[in-house]
Design a protein around this motif. Sequence first.
Motif, PDB file in Angstrom:
ATOM      1  N   ILE A  60     -17.016 -22.661 -61.915  1.00 19.50           N
ATOM      2  CA  ILE A  60     -18.145 -22.518 -61.009  1.00 19.50           C
ATOM      3  C   ILE A  60     -18.278 -23.783 -60.159  1.00 19.50           C
ATOM      4  CG2 ILE A  60     -20.620 -22.037 -60.817  1.00 19.50           C
ATOM      5  CD1 ILE A  60     -20.498 -20.754 -63.564  1.00 19.50           C
ATOM      6  N   TYR A  61     -18.324 -23.583 -58.844  1.00 21.48           N
ATOM      7  CA  TYR A  61     -18.480 -24.686 -57.900  1.00 21.48           C
ATOM      8  C   TYR A  61     -19.745 -24.460 -57.082  1.00 21.48           C
ATOM      9  CZ  TYR A  61     -13.524 -25.174 -59.041  1.00 21.48           C
ATOM     10  OH  TYR A  61     -12.332 -25.301 -59.710  1.00 21.48           O
ATOM     11  N   GLU A  62     -20.195 -25.525 -56.449  1.00 24.01           N
ATOM     12  CA  GLU A  62     -21.390 -25.422 -55.620  1.00 24.01           C
ATOM     13  C   GLU A  62     -21.031 -25.105 -54.177  1.00 24.01           C
ATOM     14  OE1 GLU A  62     -20.302 -29.849 -55.443  1.00 24.01           O
ATOM     15  OE2 GLU A  62     -19.976 -28.094 -56.712  1.00 24.01           O
TER      16      GLU A  62
ATOM     17  N   ASP B  56     -31.452 -25.893 -58.483  1.00 29.06           N
ATOM     18  CA  ASP B  56     -31.379 -26.861 -57.383  1.00 29.06           C
ATOM     19  C   ASP B  56     -31.344 -26.200 -56.012  1.00 29.06           C
ATOM     20  OD1 ASP B  56     -31.519 -29.023 -59.058  1.00 29.06           O
ATOM     21  OD2 ASP B  56     -29.365 -29.423 -59.085  1.00 29.06           O
ATOM     22  N   ALA B  57     -30.657 -25.077 -55.894  1.00 26.62           N
ATOM     23  CA  ALA B  57     -30.613 -24.385 -54.607  1.00 26.62           C
ATOM     24  C   ALA B  57     -32.008 -23.903 -54.199  1.00 26.62           C
ATOM     25  CB  ALA B  57     -29.649 -23.203 -54.676  1.00 26.62           C
ATOM     26  N   GLU B  58     -32.793 -23.474 -55.165  1.00 26.42           N
ATOM     27  CA  GLU B  58     -34.160 -23.030 -54.893  1.00 26.42           C
ATOM     28  C   GLU B  58     -35.059 -24.214 -54.537  1.00 26.42           C
ATOM     29  OE1 GLU B  58     -37.227 -19.869 -54.924  1.00 26.42           O
ATOM     30  OE2 GLU B  58     -35.068 -20.032 -54.585  1.00 26.42           O
TER      31      GLU B  58
ATOM     32  N   LYS C  34     -25.467 -17.879 -51.838  1.00 18.90           N
ATOM     33  CA  LYS C  34     -24.564 -19.024 -51.772  1.00 18.90           C
ATOM     34  C   LYS C  34     -25.009 -20.141 -52.719  1.00 18.90           C
ATOM     35  CE  LYS C  34     -22.087 -17.095 -48.539  1.00 18.90           C
ATOM     36  NZ  LYS C  34     -20.747 -16.577 -48.840  1.00 18.90           N
ATOM     37  N   THR C  35     -25.394 -19.743 -53.931  1.00 19.83           N
ATOM     38  CA  THR C  35     -25.699 -20.739 -54.958  1.00 19.83           C
ATOM     39  C   THR C  35     -24.441 -21.108 -55.721  1.00 19.83           C
ATOM     40  OG1 THR C  35     -27.973 -19.944 -55.197  1.00 19.83           O
ATOM     41  CG2 THR C  35     -27.084 -21.214 -57.014  1.00 19.83           C
ATOM     42  N   THR C  36     -23.572 -20.144 -55.947  1.00 14.46           N
ATOM     43  CA  THR C  36     -22.379 -20.389 -56.746  1.00 14.46           C
ATOM     44  C   THR C  36     -21.127 -19.892 -56.035  1.00 14.46           C
ATOM     45  OG1 THR C  36     -22.687 -18.262 -57.868  1.00 14.46           O
ATOM     46  CG2 THR C  36     -23.620 -20.202 -58.937  1.00 14.46           C
TER      47      THR C  36
END
Length: 414
Positions: A251-253, A323-325, A395-397
């Motif tokens: 899993i990447y950001e 973190d994305a939120e 586009k979180t993961t």
Amino acid sequence: MAKIKPFKAVRPTRDKVALVSSKSYETYPEDELNAKLAFNPFTFLHVVNPGYKYHKQDVTGEQRFKLVHNRYLEFKENEVFTEEETPSLYVYQKITNSHSFSGIIAATSTEDYHNDVIKIHERTLRKRELLFENYLKNTGFNAEPVLLTYPENTTVKSIIDKYKTQRAEYEFTSNDKDLHLLWVVKDQDDINALTNAFEQIDTLYIADGHHRTTSSCILAKNLAKENPNHNGTEDYNFFMSYLLSDDQLSIYEFNRFIKDLNGLSPDEFLMELDAYFRIENRGQELYKPKEKHHFSMYLKGEFYALYLRKSAYEFTDELSELDAEILFKTVLKPILGIDDIRNDSKIIYSQNKSDGLELKTKVDSGDFKVSFGMLPTSIDEIKTIVDKGLVMPPKTTYIEPKLRSALTIYEILK
């Protein structure tokens, strides 16, 4: 209880599989796509890009979908594809320069999706759902499996490991230097053991392929209404999936790139950020976060470390801790005026598998004013959010493995 089903895959003949299978059509730059179409008559890209045969690249909509179906039939008629004699499952292994992934290709149930056995972590767009549902109805097949993940299971692992000691039906290296191996599981005892093992698994999580899953389920509902003899066993009640234990996922950001500062100067923007973050100017030092709720930012030629002021932000549920939120609620929406992070043209996303230098280069090019990076989301975070019935921002993961098209094909309609 998760339901998987063996199926008679349509797949490339052994001698042509390296030439036939391809990455997803959308991932090819135009020059590479044209080169493959020009010099490889066996690539599956000819099926999904049917206008090339008539020197027309602008074929769209239902006409294109019907031509895709015609090219697919030609590949079968020309014996580029062959159909499995008996319903089977498939062990597929992909080996990259840094990871090895081993899982099961099977047909999975649309009913499981509706009953929340197969769970989503990302919202889908209705327009894309209906477009792909129309594509499936006209073409009649799945050529790229949905990526589903599950908690590691000893029975499934032991059967996969058994087949990996045998000679593979397919073994080839693609142009990106990845090694691909596929074994056909025909033995009925092994098929029964695998189907029984998945019946003991309460939940499957969609790691990649939300739109394909939802579109398959829409199609199944529509076809059931049209079929007076519907009984739930029809092929259209299933879709092709690659089932991979969650300990194998990579899993990447995604980085965020913003085209303007919503009328603010860089100094004014930094002052607005100060309400939510402790800010450190790192100059030319490439900063990458090492903890949750820490962010990297590149603005006007300099890197910044942003540390969330927890006194200025309220954690209300598991989603609010993502973190994305946090970035959306503290920066993108209130300061930069981006309400619709899925469709707003001011923001783009780029997966980050490298050293994060892209945060700098895209902004330095002048196309963007500011960029943000964060830690990757963990599989435990994803599962917790999904199990709570929450949905992550788009586009979180960026999840790997990314799967090839046309290694196995599942025919929805015959």
